[in-house]
Design a protein around this motif. Structure first.
Motif, mmCIF file in Angstrom:
data_model
loop_
_atom_site.group_PDB
_atom_site.id
_atom_site.type_symbol
_atom_site.label_atom_id
_atom_site.label_comp_id
_atom_site.label_asym_id
_atom_site.label_seq_id
_atom_site.Cartn_x
_atom_site.Cartn_y
_atom_site.Cartn_z
ATOM 1 N N ARG A 34 1.224 -1.164 0.214
ATOM 2 C CA ARG A 34 0.160 0.045 -0.016
ATOM 3 C C ARG A 34 0.787 1.323 -0.030
ATOM 4 O O ARG A 34 1.401 1.544 0.768
ATOM 5 C CB ARG A 34 -0.684 -0.133 0.897
ATOM 6 N N PRO A 55 -9.376 2.996 6.408
ATOM 7 C CA PRO A 55 -8.804 4.354 5.793
ATOM 8 C C PRO A 55 -10.255 4.871 5.252
ATOM 9 O O PRO A 55 -11.122 3.949 4.618
ATOM 10 C CB PRO A 55 -8.371 4.097 5.287
ATOM 11 N N GLN A 57 -11.009 6.335 2.387
ATOM 12 C CA GLN A 57 -10.866 6.133 0.674
ATOM 13 C C GLN A 57 -9.619 5.458 1.143
ATOM 14 O O GLN A 57 -8.762 4.754 1.078
ATOM 15 C CB GLN A 57 -11.486 7.926 0.040
ATOM 16 N N PRO A 58 -10.495 4.654 -0.681
ATOM 17 C CA PRO A 58 -9.300 3.400 -1.030
ATOM 18 C C PRO A 58 -8.005 4.173 -1.516
ATOM 19 O O PRO A 58 -8.193 5.395 -1.589
ATOM 20 C CB PRO A 58 -9.673 2.664 -2.241
ATOM 21 N N MET A 59 -6.820 3.555 -0.770
ATOM 22 C CA MET A 59 -5.869 4.146 -1.193
ATOM 23 C C MET A 59 -4.881 3.595 -2.146
ATOM 24 O O MET A 59 -5.294 1.947 -2.566
ATOM 25 C CB MET A 59 -5.078 3.365 0.024
ATOM 26 N N VAL A 61 -1.962 1.755 -4.585
ATOM 27 C CA VAL A 61 -0.611 0.331 -4.988
ATOM 28 C C VAL A 61 0.194 0.588 -4.965
ATOM 29 O O VAL A 61 0.407 0.939 -6.406
ATOM 30 C CB VAL A 61 -1.336 -1.112 -4.869
ATOM 31 N N PRO A 86 -6.740 3.195 -7.484
ATOM 32 C CA PRO A 86 -7.728 2.001 -6.421
ATOM 33 C C PRO A 86 -8.360 1.531 -7.326
ATOM 34 O O PRO A 86 -8.913 -0.115 -7.778
ATOM 35 C CB PRO A 86 -8.514 1.879 -5.053
ATOM 36 N N PRO B 22 -2.403 -3.970 7.288
ATOM 37 C CA PRO B 22 -2.226 -3.392 5.747
ATOM 38 C C PRO B 22 -1.904 -2.261 5.815
ATOM 39 O O PRO B 22 -0.964 -2.448 3.787
ATOM 40 C CB PRO B 22 -4.085 -2.854 5.689
ATOM 41 N N MET B 108 -5.367 -4.508 -0.065
ATOM 42 C CA MET B 108 -4.333 -3.002 0.054
ATOM 43 C C MET B 108 -4.800 -1.571 -0.100
ATOM 44 O O MET B 108 -4.192 -1.301 0.467
ATOM 45 C CB MET B 108 -2.864 -3.270 -0.382
ATOM 46 N N ALA B 109 -5.517 -1.815 -1.131
ATOM 47 C CA ALA B 109 -5.744 -0.709 -1.346
ATOM 48 C C ALA B 109 -6.953 -0.223 -0.362
ATOM 49 O O ALA B 109 -8.071 0.996 -0.858
ATOM 50 C CB ALA B 109 -6.965 -0.796 -3.016
ATOM 51 N N ALA B 110 -7.489 -0.985 0.447
ATOM 52 C CA ALA B 110 -8.882 -0.876 1.092
ATOM 53 C C ALA B 110 -10.149 -0.719 0.087
ATOM 54 O O ALA B 110 -11.036 0.101 0.695
ATOM 55 C CB ALA B 110 -8.689 0.442 2.004
ATOM 56 N N LEU B 111 -9.961 -1.117 -0.229
ATOM 57 C CA LEU B 111 -11.746 -1.220 -1.708
ATOM 58 C C LEU B 111 -11.831 -2.729 -0.606
ATOM 59 O O LEU B 111 -12.020 -3.502 -0.251
ATOM 60 C CB LEU B 111 -11.155 -1.720 -2.983
#
Lengths: 131, 184
Positions: A34, A55, A57-59, A61, A86, B22, B108-111
């Motif tokens: 990430r 979090p 919002q999506p982060m 990679v 993302p 994460p 990882m992207a917290a989707l």
């Protein structure tokens, strides 16, 4: 070195794999994590002790690729990196898998054992056939 | 630093590690080509040292191509946990890289993960999920089941109504079967 765009990354990664084709040793190292640098993450509070778990919002990679050359051969070292947003993840990994599959040519191909088995059966008829 | 025997097990444990940490967890994919080991060449130098052609032929017959391997490593520097999986099969590459993207990269992207992935995780045969994971799976399953029940109930109701319309009061059961056959 700044990050490459996703398209440039794939071009360079293909080159990296192509350089390894025909060689009898060497490695390519791919890393993904990430992207946490310069990202807005809320401060930990008593309610959320670990704010990075959820979090807001999506982060993005971060993807890195190197040819694993150490300090002694620093001038030969190739370092690539790109940041995948993302919403671009699925498309990116589809292409990533394609590039890796075609690049990793020295792995065992799928059909070899089956072909061998068939050849053996044809040659030696005395060997009882499997189930 | 365990090597897992199956990629499913590795995937499951990596997913759990990513869920817990994460931000710091990274996944390293190493493609390594090692030099082919000349297995029979030990004897050849002593017996037939002048004839170099012999040695070359033996080495080519034993191992022709260099061997490649693919090692997947999930590492979290904070907790020090390190999960590994190693393979030499080309057939696995595509699936493994895809798995780097879909459950792992998305995490990882917290989707928000689709529910199907969670159910798969919960139903992984060898794996022992965390209580939270299992709970989520259980929560998801009854919901789905209940939905299915509701749907079937409504279907049967409509079917029985239709059956009643056609064949009177007694034809409920028969109507069901007929309707299903007709649909197929």
């Amino acid at each position: 070195m700044g990050h490459l765009s996703n398209d440039e990354f794939f071009v360079k990664l293909t080159e990296l794999f192509d350089k390894k084709k025909g060689k009898d040793h060497g490695s390519i190292v791919l890393v993904q994590k990430r992207l946490s640098h310069d990202q807005p993450v809320p401060e930990p509070t008593s309610d959320a002790v670990l704010p990075d778990l959820h979090p807001p919002q999506p982060m993005p990679v971060l993807i890195r690729a190197t040819n694993a050359k150490g300090k002694k051969r620093r001038e030969d070292k190739v370092k690539l990196s790109t940041v995948v947003e993302p919403d671009a993840l699925p498309a990116f990994f589809d292409r990533y898998a394609e590039v890796c599959k075609s690049g990793m040519a020295t792995l065992k191909p799928r059909d070899r054992s089956k072909r061998k088995g068939k050849a053996k059966k044809k040659k030696g008829a005395a060997i009882p056939a499997g189930p | 630093m365990p090597y897992y025997a199956t990629s499913q097990e590795w995937l499951h444990q990596s997913s759990l590690l990513l869920e817990a940490r994460p931000t710091t967890t990274r996944i390293t994919t190493k493609y390594h080509i090692s030099k082919p080991k000349p297995r029979r060449s030990k004897k050849t130098p002593s017996t037939s040292s002048p004839t170099t052609s012999d040695t070359t032929t033996t080495t080519t017959t034993t191992t022709t191509a260099p061997r490649g391997s693919l090692t997947l490593k999930t590492y979290d520097p904070l907790s020090g946990s390190c999960l590994k999986y190693r393979t030499t099969k080309a057939a696995e590459v595509s699936r493994l890289i895809q798995s780097l993207g879909r459950p792992l990269g998305a995490r990882m992207a917290a989707l928000p993960l689709p529910e199907a992935a969670d159910e798969l995780m919960a139903e992984a045969p060898l794996a022992q999920g965390t209580p939270a994971e299992e709970k989520r799976g259980e929560d998801a399953l009854p919901g789905g089941a209940a939905k299915g029940q509701v749907q079937t109930q409504t279907q049967t109701q409509t079917q029985t109504q239709q059956g009643q319309g056609q064949a009177g009061t007694g034809g409920g059961g028969g109507g069901k079967g007929k309707k299903k056959r007709g649909k197929k």
